[in-house]
Each structure stands twice: as C-alpha cells, then as structure tokens.
Design an enzyme around this catalytic site. Sequence first.
Site, PDB file in Angstrom:
ATOM      1  N   SER A  28       0.783  -1.241   0.000  1.00  0.00           N
ATOM      2  CA  SER A  28       0.000   0.000   0.000  1.00  0.00           C
ATOM      3  C   SER A  28       0.809   1.282   0.000  1.00  0.00           C
ATOM      4  CB  SER A  28      -0.975   0.025   1.179  1.00  0.00           C
ATOM      5  OG  SER A  28      -1.967  -0.916   0.977  1.00  0.00           O
ATOM      6  N   SER A  29       1.802   1.345  -0.872  1.00  0.00           N
ATOM      7  CA  SER A  29       2.534   2.608  -1.004  1.00  0.00           C
ATOM      8  C   SER A  29       1.589   3.697  -1.505  1.00  0.00           C
ATOM      9  CB  SER A  29       3.709   2.439  -1.961  1.00  0.00           C
ATOM     10  OG  SER A  29       3.249   1.980  -3.207  1.00  0.00           O
ATOM     11  N   TYR A  82      -9.084  -6.784 -10.719  1.00  0.00           N
ATOM     12  CA  TYR A  82      -9.628  -6.355  -9.426  1.00  0.00           C
ATOM     13  C   TYR A  82     -11.069  -5.858  -9.605  1.00  0.00           C
ATOM     14  CZ  TYR A  82      -9.893  -3.831  -4.954  1.00  0.00           C
ATOM     15  OH  TYR A  82     -10.264  -3.383  -3.712  1.00  0.00           O
ATOM     16  N   ASP A 138      -6.951   0.132   2.904  1.00  0.00           N
ATOM     17  CA  ASP A 138      -5.550   0.553   2.924  1.00  0.00           C
ATOM     18  C   ASP A 138      -5.415   1.973   3.476  1.00  0.00           C
ATOM     19  OD1 ASP A 138      -5.370  -1.836   1.603  1.00  0.00           O
ATOM     20  OD2 ASP A 138      -5.015  -0.958  -0.366  1.00  0.00           O
TER      21      ASP A 138
HETATM   22  C1  GLA Z   1      -6.249  -3.735  -2.355  1.00  0.00           C
HETATM   23  C2  GLA Z   1      -7.333  -2.674  -2.220  1.00  0.00           C
HETATM   24  C3  GLA Z   1      -8.089  -2.824  -0.890  1.00  0.00           C
HETATM   25  C4  GLA Z   1      -8.584  -4.263  -0.696  1.00  0.00           C
HETATM   26  C5  GLA Z   1      -7.467  -5.260  -0.959  1.00  0.00           C
HETATM   27  C6  GLA Z   1      -7.957  -6.685  -0.948  1.00  0.00           C
HETATM   28  O1  GLA Z   1      -5.249  -3.554  -1.402  1.00  0.00           O
HETATM   29  O2  GLA Z   1      -6.772  -1.373  -2.284  1.00  0.00           O
HETATM   30  O3  GLA Z   1      -9.159  -1.914  -0.833  1.00  0.00           O
HETATM   31  O4  GLA Z   1      -9.705  -4.530  -1.482  1.00  0.00           O
HETATM   32  O5  GLA Z   1      -6.832  -5.019  -2.211  1.00  0.00           O
HETATM   33  O6  GLA Z   1      -8.370  -7.037   0.326  1.00  0.00           O
END
Ligand code: GLA
Length: 386
Positions: free
Chosen positions: A125-126, A220, A171
């Site tokens: 999550s950068s 996604y 995140d």
């Molecule tokens: C990414 C998305 C999150 C979440 C995850 C899976 O990190 O940014 O919102 O959906 O995938 O859990």
Amino acid sequence: MDLLDETKHIFKKRFMREPALIVSAPGRVNLIGEHTDYNEGHVLPVAIDRFTAVAASSRADRLCRLYTANLDEGFEFDLDRLLDDRPHWVSYIMGVLAEMERDGWTISGKDIVVNGTVPVASGLSSSAALEIATATAVERLEGFQIDDARMVRFCQKSEHHFIGVQCGPMDQYASRACRRGHAGLLDCRSMEMTHHRLPEGIDLVSIYSGIPRSLAASAYNERLESCRKVVKILRKTDPHIHALRDATTDLVESHKSNLGERIYRRARHVVTEQERVFELIQAMEREDRRRMGEILMAGHESLSRDYEVSLPLLDNMVEWLCRQSGVIGARLTGAGFGGSLICLAESDACDVESLSEIFLEQFEKKTPERPQIWTLTTVDGARYQS
Ligand code: GLA
C-alpha cells in the site's frame, strides 16, 4: 539521516525555504479479511514501519509544485486546471487534492516533496500511504479537522477516479488510523475501527514474492463486479441484502445453482473470509497460535481456489513457508495477482534471517524480480511534525 530529516532537507534544496510541516504515513499488511472491504465487510490490517513522507508548505496562489525524491522527478499544475497528461505518481496527489475540494474543502496551492520507504507495487500500500500523507498534510496546513472516515472516503474516490481502481477503504484507513501493537478491525460499513492487541512473541514477516503486483485494475474491478452480480441475485429473494456482507454461507450455498460455479465460488470466498476475520480475533485473544495459523492458511486457500487471485508460485511459497519450523502460518496479503505474503513466526522458534536465506535459494530464480523478506514492526497511523 532519518526519512523525515532527509525529506525536509530535500524540500529546502528544491524550494529554497523550510517546509511548514512534514507528515509520515505508513504502509499496511492485512492479517485477514481480503476482498471484503468493498463488500462492506470487515478487515484486520496493521500499519507497518515503512513510510511515505510528505513535506509541504502552502502557497498564496492555486499552483501545486511537486517533487518526488524516489524518482527524482518534478511536476507542476494549477488546481483550476487539472491535466490529464501527467506521470502516474502525480495522479495520487492530484487526485487527493481534487477529491478533497469536491468534498467541500477549499484549499490553496502547495509545494510538496514526497519521499518514501514503502516498496512500490509490492502490495504493501505505497499508494494509500501517499494519499493519506498528502491529505493529512493539507488538513494540517489549512487548519481543517477531518474525521478519519471522511478523509478515507475522498482518498478512496481519488483512486477510483484518477487511477481507475475501484478499491475499498482498507488501505487508506489503516494508514491513517491503525495503532502500534494492534490490528485494526475496520467495519467497512459503519467505517469505525476498533483496536485489538497482537499477542507477544510473534514476528510479523512480510515476503515480497518478486512478482510485481500490477493491481491489475481490470482483474480487481472484475472481482468487484462479480460481487455486485451476486448481491443482485440474492436480493431477489431477500431484500435485506445490500452488500455481500449481509449474506451468510448458508444463503450463498442455497443459491449455488442460480449463481453459476465461478460466481458462487467468488461469493463463498467473501462470506467465509468475513467469518475468518472474527475467528482470527478470537484466536489472537486466546493466544492460540495453532488456530491462528489454520485461519491464515484457510484464508489463502480460499483466495487461491475460490477468488482466484493467487498464482501457482505464490501458492508454492505459502506451502513452503508453512512447513518451516517456528512458522505459525502464511498467506497472500492485499489484492493478490503477485505482491506480498504475510507470515507470522514464533520469535523464539524461528530465525528469520536463515529462513530468508533458504527461501531466496529456493525461489529467487523462479521470479521476474528478486523476492525480499522483511521483519516488520507495527506502528501508529499518519503523524505530522511542524
Ligand atoms: C487492495 C485494495 C483494498 C482491498 C485489498 C484486498 O489492497 O486497495 O481496498 O480490497 O486489495 O483485500
């Protein structure tokens, strides 16, 4: 020099003045609750000691002058003329500023320097850290007080509109509000977080698989669409179902034939994953390490078999890790399609250094990039210094 001092120094050199403040926002690792956030369910992330720092000062006009130390690249734009032709990293900052204004906060131009230690495209999550660091810097500079849920929502929208990923709120919320030594249980419907202490004596190890996670926007977003489809079908028989969070495993089972095999499996992942979030919290409270490991493994299997966001190599890595002595459990963390694994290990029974060496020997040649292993510490969400 630490990250904050270094970032201040870069700001001074670039803009010939001191920054008015500096914010650092952490990356995250999710313990369990994967792909449940956009289904209004629960997630259980921790914030980690990898940060994005933003040094910033306000300007009297509407100009934004940006510089990223990581890429050694600058960019300028006017808040009244958002440019479509922009580098990818700029989209995160521009998106946050634009969505913040759309949310009703009027802001002035800014000079901003970005500098970070969250590995990019590794699933830690950068991007959320950059969004939250930017939003928090602007909040402090303008003297606003923005509650966590509201800030997370406009950062999330910026990702939807400026990056094209229909992500959930996990995140950004973790980067803003998690606490050191705790996992944050976020209810993605009420947007409230409660904090649950992590048992002592457990190392949090993150393994970058060596396969960059191109948050395959399309894959996604396709998962999100499948979940919406399921909700539409379930609602026909039960109008109380507003999101998959409202469905039970029994209900999903009873609709197996009209959902179709693939969509049924997607739904089964979400409803069972939602249960695993609460099971993991209970196992953590009892300090039942064996059960914690089983839950992580079940979570991974469900992501792989039902949600189909793992890769054969990631499955092999998880299996391999779980066979090593002192390892409690491991699973894919984040969206999947590459990225990182999380592994919990007994501090006094697992030597992470030698584990890393053997792991690298085993997998290095099989991945496009070099895998990497870090022992992480949990930290508080975004902090600022003036
Ligand atoms: C990414 C998305 C999150 C979440 C995850 C899976 O990190 O940014 O919102 O959906 O995938 O859990």
